[in-house]
Design a protein around this motif. Structure first.
Motif, PDB file in Angstrom:
ATOM      1  N   GLY A   1      21.670  18.724 -17.452  1.00  0.00           N
ATOM      2  CA  GLY A   1      21.912  17.933 -18.673  1.00  0.00           C
ATOM      3  C   GLY A   1      22.587  18.765 -19.743  1.00  0.00           C
ATOM      4  O   GLY A   1      23.573  18.332 -20.360  1.00  0.00           O
ATOM      5  N   THR A   2      22.094  19.975 -19.967  1.00  0.00           N
ATOM      6  CA  THR A   2      22.697  20.818 -21.007  1.00  0.00           C
ATOM      7  C   THR A   2      24.090  21.286 -20.595  1.00  0.00           C
ATOM      8  O   THR A   2      24.990  21.349 -21.430  1.00  0.00           O
ATOM      9  N   ASN A   3      24.287  21.575 -19.308  1.00  0.00           N
ATOM     10  CA  ASN A   3      25.625  21.961 -18.840  1.00  0.00           C
ATOM     11  C   ASN A   3      26.642  20.857 -19.123  1.00  0.00           C
ATOM     12  O   ASN A   3      27.708  21.097 -19.700  1.00  0.00           O
ATOM     13  N   MET A   4      26.319  19.653 -18.685  1.00  0.00           N
ATOM     14  CA  MET A   4      27.264  18.538 -18.821  1.00  0.00           C
ATOM     15  C   MET A   4      27.466  18.175 -20.294  1.00  0.00           C
ATOM     16  O   MET A   4      28.574  17.836 -20.713  1.00  0.00           O
ATOM     17  N   ASP A   5      26.383  18.252 -21.061  1.00  0.00           N
ATOM     18  CA  ASP A   5      26.472  17.919 -22.484  1.00  0.00           C
ATOM     19  C   ASP A   5      27.393  18.906 -23.204  1.00  0.00           C
ATOM     20  O   ASP A   5      28.262  18.505 -23.986  1.00  0.00           O
ATOM     21  N   ARG A   6      27.216  20.191 -22.925  1.00  0.00           N
ATOM     22  CA  ARG A   6      28.068  21.205 -23.560  1.00  0.00           C
ATOM     23  C   ARG A   6      29.534  20.966 -23.191  1.00  0.00           C
ATOM     24  O   ARG A   6      30.421  20.984 -24.032  1.00  0.00           O
ATOM     25  N   GLY A   7      29.773  20.706 -21.907  1.00  0.00           N
ATOM     26  CA  GLY A   7      31.135  20.510 -21.433  1.00  0.00           C
ATOM     27  C   GLY A   7      31.797  19.279 -22.020  1.00  0.00           C
ATOM     28  O   GLY A   7      32.937  19.326 -22.491  1.00  0.00           O
ATOM     29  N   PHE A   8      31.072  18.160 -22.005  1.00  0.00           N
ATOM     30  CA  PHE A   8      31.692  16.916 -22.481  1.00  0.00           C
ATOM     31  C   PHE A   8      31.830  16.875 -23.997  1.00  0.00           C
ATOM     32  O   PHE A   8      32.754  16.240 -24.510  1.00  0.00           O
ATOM     33  N   GLU A   9      30.945  17.574 -24.692  1.00  0.00           N
ATOM     34  CA  GLU A   9      31.128  17.670 -26.146  1.00  0.00           C
ATOM     35  C   GLU A   9      32.452  18.395 -26.436  1.00  0.00           C
ATOM     36  O   GLU A   9      33.248  17.963 -27.279  1.00  0.00           O
ATOM     37  N   ALA A  10      32.704  19.461 -25.675  1.00  0.00           N
ATOM     38  CA  ALA A  10      33.956  20.218 -25.857  1.00  0.00           C
ATOM     39  C   ALA A  10      35.167  19.369 -25.453  1.00  0.00           C
ATOM     40  O   ALA A  10      36.218  19.423 -26.099  1.00  0.00           O
ATOM     41  N   VAL A  11      35.001  18.569 -24.403  1.00  0.00           N
ATOM     42  CA  VAL A  11      36.095  17.680 -23.973  1.00  0.00           C
ATOM     43  C   VAL A  11      36.420  16.684 -25.083  1.00  0.00           C
ATOM     44  O   VAL A  11      37.594  16.455 -25.418  1.00  0.00           O
TER      45      VAL A  11
END
Ligand code: ADP
Ligand code: MG
Length: 217
Positions: free
Chosen positions: A43-53
């Motif tokens: 969850g934290t991995n995907m959240d960090r990535g998609f926030e940056a996207v």
């Protein structure tokens, strides 16, 4: 010419922004799933990535073609996500973007091609196949549904809805599987009985695409 049934740059931006919000909302659930059979960071991995996207796409002008936006999103995921899901989703989006080239808008058939390209990238990088209890168990059935939709001449919103529904069924079907790739495979038979986190986030991302296309149509 852009028809009603087309994905353009605005749709891609709407999709990935919507996906970022949906991943944020599901972050703790995705992390719980990963805590059961992985290391509790999905969850934290995907959240960090998609926030940056979301931030990277917001900085783009409207003239950037959809394929270029996907390549940018893919690069952003690779550079911001430490876990396996960063490079996997990153390569998927980059390969999909390259498949679309510079065209300003596209329909169901091109989308089906882009999905196939994305899934090939994931399989090339992660060496997983259907039934290995990974994100592929959600995205492969989604691509098949999209291909079928293209062949029957389905409109884009219905085609994407059927892809998202196929992904959801595929994610549920990971529950009885034993993981053969990724961290969950270290658990052997103890990975049985849990839904794969990566397949689950793939459903969240495809449902976001369904909403983005529905809202545009
Ligand atoms: P990590 O496993 O490095 O902690 P994440 O927790 O972010 O990375 O992502 C885990 C998800 O990544 C898994 O649930 C699975 O769906 C997907 N995954 C892991 N390895 C592979 C692989 N080799 N091929 C396809 N998907 C994979
Ligand atoms: Mg993890």
């Amino acid at each position: 010419m852009i028809t009603d049934s087309a994905v353009d740059s605005a749709t891609i931006t709407a999709w990935l922004t919507e996906a970022a919000g949906a991943i944020r909302a599901e972050r703790d659930y995705l992390t719980q799933l990963d805590a059961a059979i992985g290391d509790g960071d999905h969850g934290t991995n995907m959240d960090r990535g998609f926030e940056a996207v979301g931030k990277a796409l917001a900085a783009q002008g409207e003239a950037t073609p959809p394929g270029k936006l996907l390549i940018l999103a893919g690069k952003t995921l690779v550079s911001t996500v430490g876990g396996a899901s960063g490079p996997l989703w990153g390569s998927a989006l980059r390969r999909a973007g390259r498949a679309l080239g510079d065209r300003p808008a596209f329909g169901v058939a091109d989308l089906a091609d882009a999905f196939d390209a994305a899934n090939d990238a994931v399989a090339d990088l992660g060496a997983a196949a259907a039934g290995d209890k990974t994100m592929l168990d959600a995205v492969l059935p989604a691509a098949e549904a999209l291909r079928a939709a293209s062949e029957t001449g389905m409109e884009l919103p219905a085609a994407i809805a059927s892809a998202a529904t196929a992904a959801e069924a595929g994610a549920k079907a990971t529950i009885p599987m034993q993981a053969r790739r990724g961290r969950a495979s270290y658990l052997g038979e103890r990975s049985i009985g849990h839904q794969d986190p990566g397949a689950t986030s793939a459903v969240v991302i495809l449902r976001a695409l369904e909403r983005a296309v529905g809202a545009a149509g």
